[in-house]
Motif scaffolding. Structure first.
Motif, PDB file in Angstrom:
ATOM      1  N   ILE A  18       0.751  -1.350  -0.029  1.00 33.13           N
ATOM      2  CA  ILE A  18       0.005  -0.045  -0.009  1.00 33.13           C
ATOM      3  C   ILE A  18       0.772   1.050  -0.028  1.00 33.13           C
ATOM      4  CG2 ILE A  18      -1.600   1.257   1.557  1.00 33.13           C
ATOM      5  CD1 ILE A  18      -2.751  -1.416   2.318  1.00 33.13           C
ATOM      6  N   LYS A  19       1.746   1.165   0.753  1.00 31.40           N
ATOM      7  CA  LYS A  19       2.837   2.496   1.022  1.00 31.40           C
ATOM      8  C   LYS A  19       3.565   2.724  -0.378  1.00 31.40           C
ATOM      9  CE  LYS A  19       7.085   3.656   3.500  1.00 31.40           C
ATOM     10  NZ  LYS A  19       7.659   2.880   4.698  1.00 31.40           N
ATOM     11  N   GLY A  20       4.075   1.678  -0.988  1.00 28.38           N
ATOM     12  CA  GLY A  20       4.740   1.676  -2.459  1.00 28.38           C
ATOM     13  C   GLY A  20       3.594   2.460  -3.365  1.00 28.38           C
ATOM     14  N   ARG A  21       2.367   1.901  -3.245  1.00 30.62           N
ATOM     15  CA  ARG A  21       1.475   2.489  -4.354  1.00 30.62           C
ATOM     16  C   ARG A  21       0.903   3.887  -4.097  1.00 30.62           C
ATOM     17  NH1 ARG A  21      -1.289   3.790  -7.821  1.00 30.62           N
ATOM     18  NH2 ARG A  21      -3.081   3.054  -8.858  1.00 30.62           N
ATOM     19  N   PHE A  22       0.695   4.193  -2.711  1.00 29.42           N
ATOM     20  CA  PHE A  22       0.152   5.518  -2.091  1.00 29.42           C
ATOM     21  C   PHE A  22       1.141   6.119  -1.120  1.00 29.42           C
ATOM     22  CE2 PHE A  22      -3.650   4.440  -4.482  1.00 29.42           C
ATOM     23  CZ  PHE A  22      -4.043   3.234  -4.319  1.00 29.42           C
ATOM     24  N   PRO A  23       2.400   6.577  -1.540  1.00 28.54           N
ATOM     25  CA  PRO A  23       3.137   6.933  -0.540  1.00 28.54           C
ATOM     26  C   PRO A  23       2.787   8.070   0.188  1.00 28.54           C
ATOM     27  CG  PRO A  23       4.047   7.360  -2.631  1.00 28.54           C
ATOM     28  CD  PRO A  23       2.685   6.653  -2.870  1.00 28.54           C
ATOM     29  N   ASN A  24       2.016   8.952  -0.450  1.00 27.14           N
ATOM     30  CA  ASN A  24       1.808  10.390   0.170  1.00 27.14           C
ATOM     31  C   ASN A  24       0.257  10.571   0.710  1.00 27.14           C
ATOM     32  OD1 ASN A  24       4.383  11.441  -0.469  1.00 27.14           O
ATOM     33  ND2 ASN A  24       3.714  11.538  -2.592  1.00 27.14           N
ATOM     34  N   SER A  25      -0.427   9.279   0.679  1.00 23.00           N
ATOM     35  CA  SER A  25      -1.773   9.204   1.036  1.00 23.00           C
ATOM     36  C   SER A  25      -1.945   9.500   2.526  1.00 23.00           C
ATOM     37  CB  SER A  25      -2.319   7.910   0.437  1.00 23.00           C
ATOM     38  OG  SER A  25      -3.723   8.014   1.360  1.00 23.00           O
ATOM     39  N   LYS A  26      -3.314  10.139   3.028  1.00 27.97           N
ATOM     40  CA  LYS A  26      -3.346  10.505   4.462  1.00 27.97           C
ATOM     41  C   LYS A  26      -3.737   9.000   4.900  1.00 27.97           C
ATOM     42  CE  LYS A  26      -3.924  14.789   5.889  1.00 27.97           C
ATOM     43  NZ  LYS A  26      -4.597  15.859   5.757  1.00 27.97           N
ATOM     44  N   ARG A  27      -4.530   8.166   3.998  1.00 28.70           N
ATOM     45  CA  ARG A  27      -4.903   7.055   4.534  1.00 28.70           C
ATOM     46  C   ARG A  27      -3.893   6.039   4.783  1.00 28.70           C
ATOM     47  NH1 ARG A  27      -9.722   4.964   0.691  1.00 28.70           N
ATOM     48  NH2 ARG A  27      -9.860   3.358   2.375  1.00 28.70           N
ATOM     49  N   THR A  28      -2.878   5.970   4.211  1.00 33.08           N
ATOM     50  CA  THR A  28      -1.529   5.333   4.336  1.00 33.08           C
ATOM     51  C   THR A  28      -0.952   5.608   5.696  1.00 33.08           C
ATOM     52  OG1 THR A  28      -1.144   5.312   1.939  1.00 33.08           O
ATOM     53  CG2 THR A  28       0.557   4.339   3.398  1.00 33.08           C
ATOM     54  N   LEU A  29      -0.936   6.998   6.047  1.00 31.53           N
ATOM     55  CA  LEU A  29      -0.253   7.519   7.192  1.00 31.53           C
ATOM     56  C   LEU A  29      -1.001   6.872   8.462  1.00 31.53           C
ATOM     57  CD1 LEU A  29       2.053   9.235   7.904  1.00 31.53           C
ATOM     58  CD2 LEU A  29       0.661  11.295   7.675  1.00 31.53           C
ATOM     59  N   LYS A  30      -2.467   6.954   8.242  1.00 31.72           N
ATOM     60  CA  LYS A  30      -3.419   6.447   9.290  1.00 31.72           C
ATOM     61  C   LYS A  30      -3.287   5.032   9.531  1.00 31.72           C
ATOM     62  CE  LYS A  30      -6.969   9.419   7.986  1.00 31.72           C
ATOM     63  NZ  LYS A  30      -8.358  10.003   7.445  1.00 31.72           N
ATOM     64  N   LEU A  31      -2.994   4.272   8.460  1.00 35.75           N
ATOM     65  CA  LEU A  31      -2.629   2.762   8.606  1.00 35.75           C
ATOM     66  C   LEU A  31      -1.476   2.632   9.338  1.00 35.75           C
ATOM     67  CD1 LEU A  31      -4.301   0.519   7.532  1.00 35.75           C
ATOM     68  CD2 LEU A  31      -3.261   0.385   5.292  1.00 35.75           C
ATOM     69  N   LYS A  32      -0.489   3.415   8.758  1.00 34.07           N
ATOM     70  CA  LYS A  32       0.807   3.243   9.693  1.00 34.07           C
ATOM     71  C   LYS A  32       0.676   3.432  11.067  1.00 34.07           C
ATOM     72  CE  LYS A  32       5.590   5.134   9.603  1.00 34.07           C
ATOM     73  NZ  LYS A  32       6.572   6.097   9.165  1.00 34.07           N
ATOM     74  N   ALA A  33       0.005   4.402  11.399  1.00 30.31           N
ATOM     75  CA  ALA A  33      -0.421   4.613  12.991  1.00 30.31           C
ATOM     76  C   ALA A  33      -1.136   3.461  13.532  1.00 30.31           C
ATOM     77  CB  ALA A  33      -1.455   5.881  12.926  1.00 30.31           C
ATOM     78  N   THR A  34      -2.146   2.946  12.975  1.00 28.42           N
ATOM     79  CA  THR A  34      -2.693   1.413  13.567  1.00 28.42           C
ATOM     80  C   THR A  34      -1.624   0.452  13.385  1.00 28.42           C
ATOM     81  OG1 THR A  34      -4.572   2.220  12.042  1.00 28.42           O
ATOM     82  CG2 THR A  34      -4.599   0.162  13.052  1.00 28.42           C
ATOM     83  N   VAL A  35      -0.805   0.363  12.532  1.00 26.36           N
ATOM     84  CA  VAL A  35       0.363  -0.759  12.562  1.00 26.36           C
ATOM     85  C   VAL A  35       1.249  -0.355  13.534  1.00 26.36           C
ATOM     86  CG1 VAL A  35       2.384  -1.676  11.503  1.00 26.36           C
ATOM     87  CG2 VAL A  35       0.339  -1.305   9.981  1.00 26.36           C
ATOM     88  N   LEU A  36       1.404   1.009  13.903  1.00 30.79           N
ATOM     89  CA  LEU A  36       2.455   0.969  15.356  1.00 30.79           C
ATOM     90  C   LEU A  36       1.643   0.735  16.504  1.00 30.79           C
ATOM     91  CD1 LEU A  36       3.890   4.476  13.883  1.00 30.79           C
ATOM     92  CD2 LEU A  36       5.314   2.492  14.230  1.00 30.79           C
ATOM     93  N   GLU A  37       0.333   1.020  16.473  1.00 29.60           N
ATOM     94  CA  GLU A  37      -0.266   0.666  17.636  1.00 29.60           C
ATOM     95  C   GLU A  37      -0.185  -0.887  17.943  1.00 29.60           C
ATOM     96  OE1 GLU A  37      -4.340   2.161  17.917  1.00 29.60           O
ATOM     97  OE2 GLU A  37      -4.906   0.498  19.077  1.00 29.60           O
TER      98      GLU A  37
END
Lengths: 237, 203
Positions: A18-37
């Motif tokens: 997902i990060k590779g396909r949508f590197p600048n997306s806010k949704r990707t950033l929120k997903l990253k936050a969930t992964v970190l949690e």
């Protein structure tokens, strides 16, 4: 889904894609936050969520993720405060009201839980389970008269669907009211108790007869002295 | 921590059977994204052992209120009487992995049970200890205090046997899938929440 069962391989494979396909997306950033949690890196997650909310204060997902983060950390008081702040802006969010009600129930703050459940009922007027939950909260608070009313209402909107929680709750509320001689006509409590008891027995006869004896004996133990029930003291078979 | 250790020395200890231990943890395993609560039953002990937990009845997953618990307790007491057992208290596992706190309503229920029966046990899941292969529950006796329920730490020991292996075998054998709690039973009355046919997978 990978985060729900915490399969690190599924999470990293799919997140990288997902990060590779949508590197600048806010949704990707929120997903990253969930992964970190999921990995327990709460400080880094909080940094990401703060940055998103600074840029876009009305981002509903980021706000809710922050509440989830606080719950994961066991910071229940702060999670309650954060969800209250969210609901001041987004007061039509039924799911959030229900979540807040459950958080208040966990904290033993039933009065506050009742307030939240009332907002859930406003949004979902034909949900018998929510009316039963509201009645349960009233019962827990010791308001057995209101509990009985809402159990009856829940049963009246059940439309023939089995509503066993409300039936048991009704018998329990009528039993307490009968024992404490609350200011309601005695016949109403007796009639409602007996109707509830008969309906429960009918459901168990259909579903599982082996449980019937124990359930009937348990319901009988809720009855006050047979003398207070007048003519309706005969034991059910 | 030191205060809890001193308390434990004076409280006696609680023993938990393999059956009760495994069933409670399978309940938590089945509902791993929610909190779980259940009732522990058994006998009052002697000679330094305050209680012997012999079995459990899984009650709910997620939040709970009094009516469901009260009705379940009425039924459990009847079932226990047939086996000369008594209700000893409750077990609880929190939603979050590192959370070892006691929900307020459970503390109040425990205090009410103590008032009625003279003693009340609360077993709270400790996931760090479970991961280390140690006793997965922190034990507390609940008493009614001036300003609310008071918890006093108590040591919990296995009654016998290699419970870790039995637990692992049960999980592999799919025992958690067939375990039913009272809440599941209220959704579908055909499900047996007493789990009468539950068996441990010893090997």
């Amino acid at each position: 889904a990978g985060l729900d069962i915490y399969d690190a391989r599924i999470v990293s494979t799919h997140f990288d894609a997902i990060k590779g396909r949508f590197p600048n997306s806010k949704r990707t950033l929120k997903l990253k936050a969930t992964v970190l949690e999921g990995q327990g890196h709460f400080e880094n997650e909080e940094k990401i969520l703060k940055a998103i909310l600074k840029d876009e204060p009305t981002d509903v997902v980021a706000r809710k993720r922050r509440v989830a983060m606080l719950k994961s950390q066991g910071r229940h008081d702060q999670a309650i405060a954060a969800l209250n702040t969210y609901l001041r802006c987004f007061m039509a969010d039924e799911e959030a009201w229900l979540d807040l009600a459950n958080m208040y129930i966990r904290a033993g703050l039933i009065e506050q839980a009742v307030f939240c459940l009332e907002d859930v009922l406003l949004a979902d007027r034909y949900n018998m389970h929510m009316f039963t939950k509201y009645a349960d909260a009233m019962y827990t608070q010791g308001d057995y008269i209101t509990a009985k009313k809402y159990y009856v209402y829940s049963l009246s909107i059940s439309s023939g669907v089995r509503n066993i929680r409300a039936l048991f709750g009704l018998c329990q509320a009528c039993s307490v009211l009968e024992i404490t001689k609350a200011a309601v006509p005695q016949t109403q409590n007796q009639r409602l108790f007996e109707w509830g008891e008969r309906t429960i027995i009918r459901h168990y006869l259909t579903a599982d007869k082996t449980k019937l004896d124990t359930v009937v004996t348990a319901l009988m133990s809720l009855r006050p002295d047979d003398a207070t029930l007048g003519n309706s003291s005969k034991k059910k078979k | 921590e030191r205060k809890r250790e001193r308390e434990k020395e004076t409280m006696g200890e609680v023993q938990i059977s393999t059956l009760a231990y495994v069933k409670a943890l399978l309940h938590a395993y089945k509902r791993s994204t929610a909190s779980v609560t259940g009732v522990v039953v058994g006998k009052l002990g002697k000679d330094g052992c305050r209680m012997e937990v012999e079995d459990i009845f899984p009650l709910t997953h997620g939040s709970f209120l009094y009516p469901e618990v009260e009705m379940a307790l009425s039924i459990i007491r009847l079932l226990c009487a047939k086996k000369q057992q008594v209700v000893l208290g409750f077990y609880h596992g929190n939603e979050a992995r590192s959370d070892k706190s006691i929900p307020a309503l459970l503390g109040t229920l425990g205090a009410q049970l103590e008032e009625k029966c003279g003693s009340s046990l609360l077993l709270v899941m400790n996931n760090a200890q479970l991961a280390a292969g140690q006793m997965a529950f922190d034990g507390y006796f609940i008493e009614k205090g001036k300003d609310g329920p008071v918890e006093k730490s108590v040591t919990v020991r296995f009654a016998s046997g290699d419970t870790s292996q039995v637990l692992a075998n049960c999980i592999k054998g799919g025992a958690a899938d067939v375990l039913v709690d009272y809440s599941d039973h209220l959704d579908d009355l055909t499900l047996d929440w007493t789990n009468a046919s539950f068996q441990l997978h010893a090997s």
